[in-house]
Structures are given as structure tokens and as C-alpha cells.
Motif scaffolding. Sequence first.
Motif, PDB file in Angstrom:
ATOM      1  N   GLU A 727       0.836  -1.205   0.000  1.00 35.06           N
ATOM      2  CA  GLU A 727       0.000   0.000   0.000  1.00 35.06           C
ATOM      3  C   GLU A 727       0.872   1.256   0.000  1.00 35.06           C
ATOM      4  O   GLU A 727       0.674   2.178  -0.800  1.00 35.06           O
ATOM      5  N   ASN A 728       1.822   1.319   0.909  1.00 34.43           N
ATOM      6  CA  ASN A 728       2.702   2.485   0.951  1.00 34.43           C
ATOM      7  C   ASN A 728       3.618   2.535  -0.269  1.00 34.43           C
ATOM      8  O   ASN A 728       3.974   3.627  -0.740  1.00 34.43           O
ATOM      9  N   PHE A 729       3.988   1.366  -0.776  1.00 33.31           N
ATOM     10  CA  PHE A 729       4.798   1.326  -1.995  1.00 33.31           C
ATOM     11  C   PHE A 729       4.048   2.007  -3.138  1.00 33.31           C
ATOM     12  O   PHE A 729       4.600   2.855  -3.849  1.00 33.31           O
ATOM     13  N   GLU A 730       2.775   1.658  -3.298  1.00 34.74           N
ATOM     14  CA  GLU A 730       1.976   2.248  -4.362  1.00 34.74           C
ATOM     15  C   GLU A 730       1.821   3.756  -4.162  1.00 34.74           C
ATOM     16  O   GLU A 730       1.811   4.525  -5.124  1.00 34.74           O
ATOM     17  N   SER A 731       1.731   4.195  -2.903  1.00 37.94           N
ATOM     18  CA  SER A 731       1.532   5.629  -2.646  1.00 37.94           C
ATOM     19  C   SER A 731       2.770   6.454  -2.984  1.00 37.94           C
ATOM     20  O   SER A 731       2.671   7.661  -3.205  1.00 37.94           O
ATOM     21  N   LEU A 732       3.931   5.793  -3.003  1.00 38.74           N
ATOM     22  CA  LEU A 732       5.171   6.518  -3.317  1.00 38.74           C
ATOM     23  C   LEU A 732       5.448   6.601  -4.812  1.00 38.74           C
ATOM     24  O   LEU A 732       6.212   7.466  -5.259  1.00 38.74           O
ATOM     25  N   LEU A 733       4.849   5.713  -5.589  1.00 38.80           N
ATOM     26  CA  LEU A 733       5.156   5.682  -7.017  1.00 38.80           C
ATOM     27  C   LEU A 733       4.864   6.990  -7.738  1.00 38.80           C
ATOM     28  O   LEU A 733       5.612   7.382  -8.636  1.00 38.80           O
ATOM     29  N   PRO A 734       3.778   7.736  -7.371  1.00 45.87           N
ATOM     30  CA  PRO A 734       3.565   9.029  -8.039  1.00 45.87           C
ATOM     31  C   PRO A 734       4.727  10.001  -7.875  1.00 45.87           C
ATOM     32  O   PRO A 734       4.995  10.811  -8.767  1.00 45.87           O
ATOM     33  N   LEU A 735       5.429   9.931  -6.724  1.00 49.51           N
ATOM     34  CA  LEU A 735       6.599  10.796  -6.544  1.00 49.51           C
ATOM     35  C   LEU A 735       7.702  10.429  -7.534  1.00 49.51           C
ATOM     36  O   LEU A 735       8.427  11.301  -8.023  1.00 49.51           O
ATOM     37  N   LEU A 736       7.842   9.148  -7.815  1.00 47.83           N
ATOM     38  CA  LEU A 736       8.828   8.725  -8.811  1.00 47.83           C
ATOM     39  C   LEU A 736       8.476   9.295 -10.179  1.00 47.83           C
ATOM     40  O   LEU A 736       9.352   9.751 -10.922  1.00 47.83           O
ATOM     41  N   GLU A 737       7.176   9.309 -10.503  1.00 47.78           N
ATOM     42  CA  GLU A 737       6.753   9.849 -11.786  1.00 47.78           C
ATOM     43  C   GLU A 737       7.027  11.349 -11.868  1.00 47.78           C
ATOM     44  O   GLU A 737       7.314  11.881 -12.953  1.00 47.78           O
ATOM     45  N   LEU A 738       6.951  12.041 -10.740  1.00 43.38           N
ATOM     46  CA  LEU A 738       7.184  13.490 -10.725  1.00 43.38           C
ATOM     47  C   LEU A 738       8.666  13.853 -10.795  1.00 43.38           C
ATOM     48  O   LEU A 738       9.008  14.988 -11.139  1.00 43.38           O
TER      49      LEU A 738
END
Length: 833
Positions: A727-738
Motif C-alpha cells: 500500500e505504501n509502496f503504491e503511494s510513493l510511485l507518483p513521486l517517482l513519476e514526478l
Amino acid sequence: MALRLTKTSLPAEPVSVADAVKAKYAAENQLVQELVRRGAGLLTAEDLRGYLRLFAEAGELENPQRVYQARKLLLEQGLATLGGRTDKRATELLLAMARAAVSLLEADAAEPVLLNYAGVIMYELWALDAARLLFEAAKRLDPELPHIDRNLREVSKRARSGGHRKLAVHPVLMDLTKRARKVAARAKPADGMRLSLCMIVRDEEEMLPRTLEAIKPAVDEIIIVDTGSTDRTIEIAESFDATVIRREWTGSFSEARNVSLEAATGDWFLYLDADEVLVVEDVEKLRSLLGQTWREAFYLQETNFTGNDDAGVSVVHSALRLMRNRPNYRFTGRLHEQIALHLPAYLPERVAHSSVRVNHYGYLGVVRESKDKARRNIELLLAQQQETPAHALGGFFHYNLGSEYFAAGQVDKAVTEYELAIRKVEADDTWWHEFVPALILRSVKALRAAGRNADALRRAEVGLARFPGFTDLVYEQGMAHVAMEQPGQAIPYLERAIEMGDAPSRYTATVGAGTFMPRIILATLHLNRRQTEPALELLRWCAEHHVDHVGTIYPYTTALIQSGMDPKLVVSEVQQMPAGLTAAGRFMLGTALFEQGHAELAEPQFRTVIERHPHGGAARAALVEALLYQRRYADAATEAELLPEDAGAAIVVVRSELFARLLTRDHQGAERALARAERVGLPAPERALYASWLAQQLGGAVPAPPATALSLLGLMLESLLRVQDFENFESLLPLLELTPVAERERRELLAQIYLRRGFLRSAGREWMQVCERQPDARALVGLAQVALANDQAAAAATFAEQALALEPGTPSAPRLLEIARARAAAEAQPVAA
């Protein structure tokens, strides 16, 4: 002809103390060599009266050590002139030399070398009883005197042979024999010699009591120069009946030490620092040295404890600490002050190595950090460099400056200074100096730390040519090959180090470089290959024979777990080791448990370490990591906040705290942690990454994380995959995209993370998407790794071949292709029924 060393013999204005000493020694040596040259001429001319007069002329030299040297050389010259002759002139020469030697010994019988020479002369004159007594007297004073045992055997052998010479009844020889017997009887160590302890201190209330309590029974007076203490140091010193001299600090250790020497009234002086402690069992050994008045100085065996206060790491070296109290024996140099240059290096029998032991605690990490020694020492050495002409700075200076740079982590500067020191040693031909073995070893270590392993190997070979028994250099060669990922080449060096054993203390040897250290590395190499049994055999030896060395605990714990033993039983076995577990040992145990995936067992080990050392940053950081691994994020944040901001690991811990706060959506705690992160010096790009994550959680505008924070973001993502917090892994992925980096690099980052954590399908998907757009060698190598991990050897070989076709120099592709083809061939072999 009277020979005197006058001021006109020296340069009018020597540019440094070292230059003055060199000039003085050169002038003195010239006078001695002139006497020897004249002696050769007189012996050739068979002018024995003239030859004997030279012994009297030698007595007019100003330096008593040069007097002794000249007379010793004259005796050696006479013995060399004999050349096995037995004629009348040879007998006359022997009688002349006997007269000279006995006369010298009547003035001072406690001279082992001269006693031995006199014994040889009497032996050649067939005065065998006198020869035996002289040899026995020499051995009584110095049991290690070269050739003395052989000489005693030869005189006994000649006595048993029954041969004799009529000369034994010669009246002159009879008189000399009688005098020689009396001399031999009087040849004893001196009684009543007094010892002064000389120290310089400042704010040493913590260390000083232990040092003075250990040394007080061995000394007759204590002289302490205090350079400005503001704590209880002076009070403590006076409680031990010390004479305390208050002296303003001038920035020079030599000046302060020399003040203590000027006040000393003993026949000998011993100098120690407040962090050097005499081994109490060696008090009588130390006292026994004082009677050896034919010596000018003694080396003691000093053990330097390094690392943390209970880590069991030590280096043994010979430290020049005990000297005759003479006006010309004074220190020079602001820091790492020297006195050895004033000693008679031309007379090796004047300086000896003893078995008296001193423990030095000043190199412990906690002590060095508390005093900020490296920074202070570098400043003092650079000040000395400014004051001294470059040509007058010897190898010892550059060695010390390099060592301080190394301790401060400035590796490149350390390498440069060590190189300068070695060039000075080569130019001055001073390979004999006590610091040179340590210089070579530290140079090798610095080269390795700088990543110059090939240069380190060559430097070690140079050192071994000079110091063939220096095991530490062989061990470092093995470590250089390990660093170069050449385990096959490392193993012979490590095995050779074990064969050699620990090096002698005169080399400044690391305790364990020839015993447990290479065994631990060999065991680690076995563990890397999953060869558990040979690793355990090596580590059990270490645990049995070196129970006080905590470095065994980490690989031993790892090997036991990998052998299949229940981790709880592993903890029990390690805790029952004979020496018990120090704080450092528990830290090692906890680290091994954590890295083998048993964070719940590691946690109590780290907590015990923190109980003993509440401000220990490393243990606190490890505990926080163990709690994060158990997904106890709130507990991790609470523990992290307890560490003082000035602790050594504050940056690491505040980074983990921010991670934990944001994982639990503790926004206020995260804001406090961000402020703390700035105060402790967390780099701005990392703070910006956490701030972006916080903004994302708060639902506002999310600033793009800086590109330089990409590696930290990758670590955070991998940590979450490791504990399967999807769950937290998925929440961090948008930061990688940014993050403002190319999509290709983002996919590579994710694919590598997935591969390491065993998510092969996800890793393959990332690399396949790269190949669908624009195939490249890195993606193809990644797909080959995924295929191999899925036991698809043929597909792996195809991907590796395609990578090499695109980019022939692709790293790791040839090795992957070799492995894949070998597996494919093995899979194609028919299986016997």
C-alpha cells in the motif's frame, strides 16, 4: 693529540633542531673515524704504544657515547688485525688489547659488549678461566647478547680439550687475569637507580586516575605539567603526590614535555600520556630495567586499542618510553614529538626492546571523538610545517600528518603525505627507523581506501622486501584482491598470513592479522559461496582461540543461520560464548540477525546496547531499522526522536524518522522531523523529497522531488517491498513519476528493485516496456537476468547475445552468456534412469 668537539665544528646557524643534531653527529662521527683511521695505521706499523694511547685520546671526546664507540671500534680493529695469527707480535697485540679492555672495565664493569670482547681476548691468550668468567658476566647482564652462548660453548670445549699454552704463566697475563676476575665479579646491574614519571596533561580527570594508580608503585617521583586544566586534573595529580607544574599552552607538545624533563631528578625518566596505562603485573619488570646502566633507552610493548571501547581491536607496537635522564635528551616537534634522534643510533646495544606492557586507549573512537583529536592535530602539524624549512621536515613528520588526515577521513591527502614520507625515508636511507613499518602499512591501507588496490599490492611487495615478517602486509594484499572481486587470488595471501602468524611488535603489528582476521575473511568468502561448513570450521576456531574479538560474532552468527540452525538457538549459542557479549558483540549479533531476516530477534540486542550506551548513534539507527522492518513505524519514529541531535549517526536516524512519520501519516511529527533534519545537516535534496511526500499526503500542490534525490527514493521503495508493504509502496510511485529524470532511468530503477526483491514478473515487465519503445543493452541484460532466475537458460542466452550485438562492450553480458549457455547445455544432457 687532544680531540675535542668544539662549536666551530658545527654550522653557525642550523635551520632546525634536526639539522643541528645531524651536523653535530656528523662532526662527532668524523672525529671517531679519524681515531679509527689512525689506529689502523698504528697497528700496521705495529706501534702498540701509539695504539694504546688512542684509548686515552678517545676519552677526551665530549660525548660519552662517542667515547664508548671509539674504544669499542679500536678493540674490534685490533681483533680484526690478528687474522688468526699466533706469533709473538700477535701475542703482544693481544696483551695490549687485554690491558686496554680490562682498564676500561675497571672504570665501569657493567658493559656487556666490552666484557664479551675482553673474554674473546682472554680466550685467544688461553686464559680460559678468566674468559669464562667474563663471558658469564656478559650473559648475566644481557642474556640476549649476540654470540655469547656460542662463546661460552667454545671456551668450555677448549678447556675440555686439555690443550694449553705456556703463555698462561706470563707475569703480565697473570696480573691481567687476576684483574679480569675481579671485573667479572663486579659486573652487576646498578642498585638504587631512581625513575621519574613525566607527563603533560589537560582536562584528564576521567583517564588520569587509572594511569597514576597503575604506575605509582613503579616510579620514585611523578612530574606533571598541566597546560590549563579546568576540571579536577590537578587535584587528582596531587592526590598521587605528584609535583604539578602549571604551564601555559604554547601549541607545542615538545615544549611542555621538556618542562617535565627539566624538573625530573631521577636517573631515568618514563613519559606517558594520560590515556596510557602500565599493565600492573609488569611493575617489577619495569623496575628491573633501571639497573641496566649500559642502556640509554628501552622500548615498551604498547597495545593501541582502536575502534569502539569494547570492540576488541588492537595494534601492538614498540614504543620508546624509558630513557636515561640526560640533558641532551629533549623533545622536538609541535606534535608527535620526537626524542629518538638524540639517541646514539650508531650503538644498537644502547637501545633495547623490553617486555614491559602499556595499554593505550587514546585511539578508541569515543576518545578521539570527544577530544576532536584529528582536527586539532592537523592544525598543529600544519603550523609546524609553516615554521620549518621543507628540507628539514623528515619522513616522520609526513607520516604523522598523513596519519591524522587518514583518521579524519581525508584519504587522498593521507596518500600524498605517506608518499612524501616514503620518499624522505628512501632519500635519507632511514629504513631502520621504528615508524617505517607502520608507514608502509598505513600507506597500503590508504591506497586501498582510495580505491587504488593495484598500487596497494605493489606497495605491500616493497614493504615485504624490507620487512619480510610483516604479516599485516600479506593480509592487506589479500584484502586488496577481495576489494578487486578476485577471491581466488585473495585466498593464497590470506592462507599465507595464517601460516606466518602475527608479526613481531617492532613492526607495529595488528593483533590478529595472522590469526583470526584472515580466518574471518576466508569464512566470509565461503559464506558468499554458500559453503557453510568450511566457514563454520574457521569461525569456531576464532571463537575458541580469540573469544575477546567481537569481529567473529557477525560471520559466525550468519554461518549458523545459513546452516539451518533455529535462529533462537543461534542467539543462545552466541550469547554463551566464553568471553560473554560486550556491547559491541551484541551489536554484531543484532546486525547479523537483522540482515538474515530476523529483525524481531535483533531488536532486543540493539536495545541492550542502547541501555549501556544511551547516546550511541549506531545502535539507535540499527534499532530503528529493525522496527521499520517489522512495520512498527510509530515505534521506530519514537525511538529515532530520542537520539540527541549532536550524535554521530543523527543524519541517518532523522532520515529514518521522517520515513516512519510519513508512513504513519503523522504530519505534525513529520514537520518537526523536517526542522530537525535541517539542524543536523540532512542534505537539501533529501529534505525536499520528504517535503514533497508530505505535501502529497496533505493534498496540496506537490513540488517535484529533485533529481538528485532519486537514489534515496529508490531505497525507500525497495524498503517497502522488502517488508511487503504494498500500500505504501503504491503511494510513493507518483513521486517517482514526478521526479525530473528520463522515463528510461525511472524504469531501470524500478526494474532493478523488483529483481533484487524477487518480483521477477514486474522486473521483466519494466524492461520489456523499454524494449518495446527502443531496445538497449541494459534492458536486454536485465531480461537475461530475469530469464536465468526463472530457469529459462536458452532465453537468457538469447537476450545476452542480443545485448552484445547492440553494444559489444556491455558489462556483465559475457558472463551472463557463459552461465546461460552452460545451464542450457546441462539441461540438454539426458538423465540416467
